[in-house]
Design a protein around this motif. Structure first.
Motif, PDB file in Angstrom:
ATOM      1  N   ALA A   1       0.852  -1.192   0.000  1.00 38.84           N
ATOM      2  CA  ALA A   1       0.000   0.000   0.000  1.00 38.84           C
ATOM      3  C   ALA A   1       0.887   1.241   0.000  1.00 38.84           C
ATOM      4  O   ALA A   1       1.852   1.328   0.768  1.00 38.84           O
ATOM      5  CB  ALA A   1      -0.910   0.012   1.218  1.00 38.84           C
ATOM      6  N   THR A   2       0.570   2.221  -0.868  1.00 38.05           N
ATOM      7  CA  THR A   2       1.336   3.460  -0.968  1.00 38.05           C
ATOM      8  C   THR A   2       0.393   4.649  -0.848  1.00 38.05           C
ATOM      9  O   THR A   2      -0.641   4.696  -1.533  1.00 38.05           O
ATOM     10  CB  THR A   2       2.092   3.543  -2.308  1.00 38.05           C
ATOM     11  N   VAL A   3       0.742   5.587   0.018  1.00 42.26           N
ATOM     12  CA  VAL A   3      -0.055   6.802   0.176  1.00 42.26           C
ATOM     13  C   VAL A   3       0.786   7.999  -0.269  1.00 42.26           C
ATOM     14  O   VAL A   3       1.991   8.060  -0.025  1.00 42.26           O
ATOM     15  CB  VAL A   3      -0.525   6.978   1.632  1.00 42.26           C
ATOM     16  N   VAL A   4       0.139   8.947  -0.941  1.00 42.92           N
ATOM     17  CA  VAL A   4       0.836  10.132  -1.456  1.00 42.92           C
ATOM     18  C   VAL A   4      -0.039  11.353  -1.233  1.00 42.92           C
ATOM     19  O   VAL A   4      -1.251  11.327  -1.485  1.00 42.92           O
ATOM     20  CB  VAL A   4       1.141   9.995  -2.968  1.00 42.92           C
ATOM     21  N   ALA A   5       0.579  12.437  -0.771  1.00 45.02           N
ATOM     22  CA  ALA A   5      -0.106  13.730  -0.657  1.00 45.02           C
ATOM     23  C   ALA A   5       0.821  14.816  -1.178  1.00 45.02           C
ATOM     24  O   ALA A   5       1.998  14.863  -0.818  1.00 45.02           O
ATOM     25  CB  ALA A   5      -0.508  14.010   0.780  1.00 45.02           C
ATOM     26  N   GLY A   6       0.311  15.666  -2.044  1.00 43.42           N
ATOM     27  CA  GLY A   6       1.136  16.723  -2.622  1.00 43.42           C
ATOM     28  C   GLY A   6       1.902  16.239  -3.832  1.00 43.42           C
ATOM     29  O   GLY A   6       1.822  15.077  -4.237  1.00 43.42           O
ATOM     30  N   ASP A   7       2.694  17.147  -4.421  1.00 38.67           N
ATOM     31  CA  ASP A   7       3.439  16.867  -5.651  1.00 38.67           C
ATOM     32  C   ASP A   7       4.807  17.523  -5.546  1.00 38.67           C
ATOM     33  O   ASP A   7       4.898  18.742  -5.383  1.00 38.67           O
ATOM     34  CB  ASP A   7       2.666  17.416  -6.853  1.00 38.67           C
ATOM     35  N   VAL A   8       5.876  16.722  -5.622  1.00 40.25           N
ATOM     36  CA  VAL A   8       7.227  17.287  -5.500  1.00 40.25           C
ATOM     37  C   VAL A   8       7.541  18.252  -6.636  1.00 40.25           C
ATOM     38  O   VAL A   8       8.458  19.076  -6.518  1.00 40.25           O
ATOM     39  CB  VAL A   8       8.303  16.180  -5.442  1.00 40.25           C
ATOM     40  N   ALA A   9       6.807  18.161  -7.747  1.00 35.47           N
ATOM     41  CA  ALA A   9       7.025  19.089  -8.861  1.00 35.47           C
ATOM     42  C   ALA A   9       6.513  20.494  -8.545  1.00 35.47           C
ATOM     43  O   ALA A   9       6.886  21.458  -9.211  1.00 35.47           O
ATOM     44  CB  ALA A   9       6.355  18.558 -10.128  1.00 35.47           C
ATOM     45  N   ASP A  10       5.667  20.606  -7.525  1.00 43.48           N
ATOM     46  CA  ASP A  10       5.157  21.910  -7.093  1.00 43.48           C
ATOM     47  C   ASP A  10       6.148  22.452  -6.066  1.00 43.48           C
ATOM     48  O   ASP A  10       6.032  22.208  -4.863  1.00 43.48           O
ATOM     49  CB  ASP A  10       3.768  21.752  -6.490  1.00 43.48           C
ATOM     50  N   GLU A  11       7.148  23.212  -6.543  1.00 44.48           N
ATOM     51  CA  GLU A  11       8.265  23.622  -5.702  1.00 44.48           C
ATOM     52  C   GLU A  11       8.042  25.010  -5.099  1.00 44.48           C
ATOM     53  O   GLU A  11       7.371  25.851  -5.683  1.00 44.48           O
ATOM     54  CB  GLU A  11       9.557  23.629  -6.525  1.00 44.48           C
ATOM     55  N   GLY A  12       8.632  25.215  -3.924  1.00 46.94           N
ATOM     56  CA  GLY A  12       8.541  26.532  -3.304  1.00 46.94           C
ATOM     57  C   GLY A  12       8.563  26.436  -1.795  1.00 46.94           C
ATOM     58  O   GLY A  12       8.828  25.384  -1.212  1.00 46.94           O
ATOM     59  N   TYR A  13       8.274  27.571  -1.151  1.00 46.85           N
ATOM     60  CA  TYR A  13       8.227  27.613   0.303  1.00 46.85           C
ATOM     61  C   TYR A  13       6.957  26.932   0.809  1.00 46.85           C
ATOM     62  O   TYR A  13       5.875  27.104   0.252  1.00 46.85           O
ATOM     63  CB  TYR A  13       8.266  29.065   0.788  1.00 46.85           C
ATOM     64  N   ASP A  14       7.097  26.143   1.869  1.00 52.92           N
ATOM     65  CA  ASP A  14       5.982  25.416   2.490  1.00 52.92           C
ATOM     66  C   ASP A  14       5.213  24.586   1.454  1.00 52.92           C
ATOM     67  O   ASP A  14       3.988  24.578   1.424  1.00 52.92           O
ATOM     68  CB  ASP A  14       5.032  26.374   3.205  1.00 52.92           C
ATOM     69  N   LYS A  15       5.962  23.886   0.597  1.00 53.33           N
ATOM     70  CA  LYS A  15       5.361  23.063  -0.451  1.00 53.33           C
ATOM     71  C   LYS A  15       5.709  21.589  -0.221  1.00 53.33           C
ATOM     72  O   LYS A  15       6.078  20.861  -1.153  1.00 53.33           O
ATOM     73  CB  LYS A  15       5.868  23.497  -1.826  1.00 53.33           C
ATOM     74  N   ALA A  16       5.579  21.135   1.011  1.00 57.66           N
ATOM     75  CA  ALA A  16       5.959  19.760   1.331  1.00 57.66           C
ATOM     76  C   ALA A  16       4.995  18.759   0.697  1.00 57.66           C
ATOM     77  O   ALA A  16       3.775  18.926   0.736  1.00 57.66           O
ATOM     78  CB  ALA A  16       5.987  19.558   2.839  1.00 57.66           C
ATOM     79  N   ALA A  17       5.572  17.729   0.083  1.00 62.39           N
ATOM     80  CA  ALA A  17       4.818  16.572  -0.396  1.00 62.39           C
ATOM     81  C   ALA A  17       5.200  15.382   0.487  1.00 62.39           C
ATOM     82  O   ALA A  17       6.312  15.334   1.032  1.00 62.39           O
ATOM     83  CB  ALA A  17       5.135  16.283  -1.853  1.00 62.39           C
ATOM     84  N   PHE A  18       4.295  14.430   0.624  1.00 60.58           N
ATOM     85  CA  PHE A  18       4.538  13.292   1.514  1.00 60.58           C
ATOM     86  C   PHE A  18       4.246  11.980   0.785  1.00 60.58           C
ATOM     87  O   PHE A  18       3.318  11.897  -0.030  1.00 60.58           O
ATOM     88  CB  PHE A  18       3.654  13.381   2.758  1.00 60.58           C
ATOM     89  N   VAL A  19       5.031  10.960   1.107  1.00 68.47           N
ATOM     90  CA  VAL A  19       4.812   9.639   0.536  1.00 68.47           C
ATOM     91  C   VAL A  19       5.225   8.580   1.560  1.00 68.47           C
ATOM     92  O   VAL A  19       6.169   8.776   2.335  1.00 68.47           O
ATOM     93  CB  VAL A  19       5.610   9.451  -0.786  1.00 68.47           C
ATOM     94  N   GLY A  20       4.502   7.491   1.572  1.00 70.24           N
ATOM     95  CA  GLY A  20       4.830   6.381   2.460  1.00 70.24           C
ATOM     96  C   GLY A  20       4.270   5.097   1.904  1.00 70.24           C
ATOM     97  O   GLY A  20       3.308   5.097   1.128  1.00 70.24           O
ATOM     98  N   SER A  21       4.879   3.982   2.261  1.00 73.21           N
ATOM     99  CA  SER A  21       4.402   2.689   1.769  1.00 73.21           C
ATOM    100  C   SER A  21       4.738   1.593   2.766  1.00 73.21           C
ATOM    101  O   SER A  21       5.637   1.749   3.605  1.00 73.21           O
ATOM    102  CB  SER A  21       5.013   2.359   0.403  1.00 73.21           C
ATOM    103  N   ALA A  22       4.022   0.491   2.666  1.00 72.47           N
ATOM    104  CA  ALA A  22       4.280  -0.665   3.520  1.00 72.47           C
ATOM    105  C   ALA A  22       3.725  -1.913   2.839  1.00 72.47           C
ATOM    106  O   ALA A  22       2.684  -1.864   2.170  1.00 72.47           O
ATOM    107  CB  ALA A  22       3.637  -0.491   4.892  1.00 72.47           C
ATOM    108  N   GLU A  23       4.433  -3.014   2.988  1.00 72.35           N
ATOM    109  CA  GLU A  23       3.951  -4.302   2.499  1.00 72.35           C
ATOM    110  C   GLU A  23       3.226  -5.038   3.627  1.00 72.35           C
ATOM    111  O   GLU A  23       3.549  -4.856   4.805  1.00 72.35           O
ATOM    112  CB  GLU A  23       5.107  -5.148   1.974  1.00 72.35           C
ATOM    113  N   PHE A  24       2.272  -5.848   3.243  1.00 73.60           N
ATOM    114  CA  PHE A  24       1.517  -6.603   4.240  1.00 73.60           C
ATOM    115  C   PHE A  24       0.961  -7.867   3.600  1.00 73.60           C
ATOM    116  O   PHE A  24       0.855  -7.977   2.371  1.00 73.60           O
ATOM    117  CB  PHE A  24       0.378  -5.750   4.814  1.00 73.60           C
ATOM    118  N   SER A  25       0.602  -8.813   4.454  1.00 75.96           N
ATOM    119  CA  SER A  25       0.036 -10.080   3.986  1.00 75.96           C
ATOM    120  C   SER A  25      -1.397 -10.204   4.475  1.00 75.96           C
ATOM    121  O   SER A  25      -1.734  -9.772   5.582  1.00 75.96           O
ATOM    122  CB  SER A  25       0.855 -11.266   4.502  1.00 75.96           C
TER     123      SER A  25
END
Length: 258
Positions: free
Chosen positions: A95-119
């Protein structure tokens, strides 16, 4: 700072998805899945928290991929995912979660991503923990008091990203969030005159180029002047020297009157 929120479940195969195919196993069964997601603002080895806007649960997109079999499901929002059936056929998933876009650059423009495998096992509940980290590289540009004293006539500094976005970092007070690729720092400065009444001269500062900017990392570029014998312009990255230049010898060739 960590913000926890529960992301209700992974959807059954009846939800919209692309390339879905049940795992090929002798046991045809389903298990219930719940995903818990945390947002982390820590960066690099210091684990210091960055002051930035963090996303709410509904701002994350979700993708579920099969690891042990062919399966892909995409959800535009967490709310969309929460409304579905949270049962999956037995097998291994990511499962992968994403918020924001790293291509949107500037001040206070943090993008986040995380993932984890599970059974997933038949007739069993599975709880999955995901931490979403800052996906950008962060850049801070500083000058020392010695630099400002030597270049008494002032200076200008510009940050240029791999995408061609430009930012004035002459008096930067907070980090710039950029895509983790190449960035350059360029600028000019006005040298102090050698004699009373003379005009200062504008010099082009050496360009600093970083071709390995990493995500979740603060890259602090500092310009300094050391006056041990002959004046030296130094550039450091995170307190590691990357360039040292004899100002009188190497910067005179590109100077002009201010």
């Amino acid at each position: 700072m960590r913000k926890f929120f529960a992301i209700a479940s992974l959807a059954a195969l009846t939800l919209s998805a692309c390339s879905n195919e049940s795992p090929k196993s002798e046991m045809e069964g389903e298990g219930q899945v719940v995903i818990n997601c945390a947002v982390a603002t820590q960066v690099d080895e210091t684990r210091a928290n960055i002051d930035c806007t963090t996303p709410a649960a509904e701002e994350f997109t979700l993708t579920i991929d099969g690891v042990s079999h062919t399966y892909t499901a995409d959800y535009a929002t967490i709310a969309e995912f929460n409304e579905g059936d949270n049962y999956l056929h037995s097998g291994r998933y990511k499962a992968t979660v994403v918020a924001g876009d790293v291509a949107d650059e500037g001040y206070d423009k943090a993008a986040f991503v995380g993932s984890a495998e599970f059974s997933v096992s038949p007739r069993q509940n599975t709880e999955v923990e995901i931490t979403a980290y800052i996906a950008n590289a962060l850049v801070e540009v500083e000058v020392t008091e010695a630099f400002e004293t030597y270049f008494v006539g002032g200076h200008t500094l510009k940050l240029t990203t791999a995408a061609g976005n430009e930012f004035d970092v002459t008096a930067q007070t907070e980090p710039i969030f950029i895509a983790p690729e190449t960035f350059t720092i360029s600028g000019t400065a006005v040298k102090q005159p050698n004699q009373s009444g003379a005009e200062g001269t504008v010099v082009t500062l050496p360009e600093y180029k970083n071709e390995a900017a990493k995500a979740q990392t603060v890259h602090t570029v500092k310009f300094d002047v050391e006056n041990a014998g002959r004046a030296q312009l130094t550039i450091t990255l995170n307190d590691t020297l990357v360039e040292s230049i004899d100002i009188e010898q190497e910067l005179n060739d590109n100077s002009e009157n201010a």
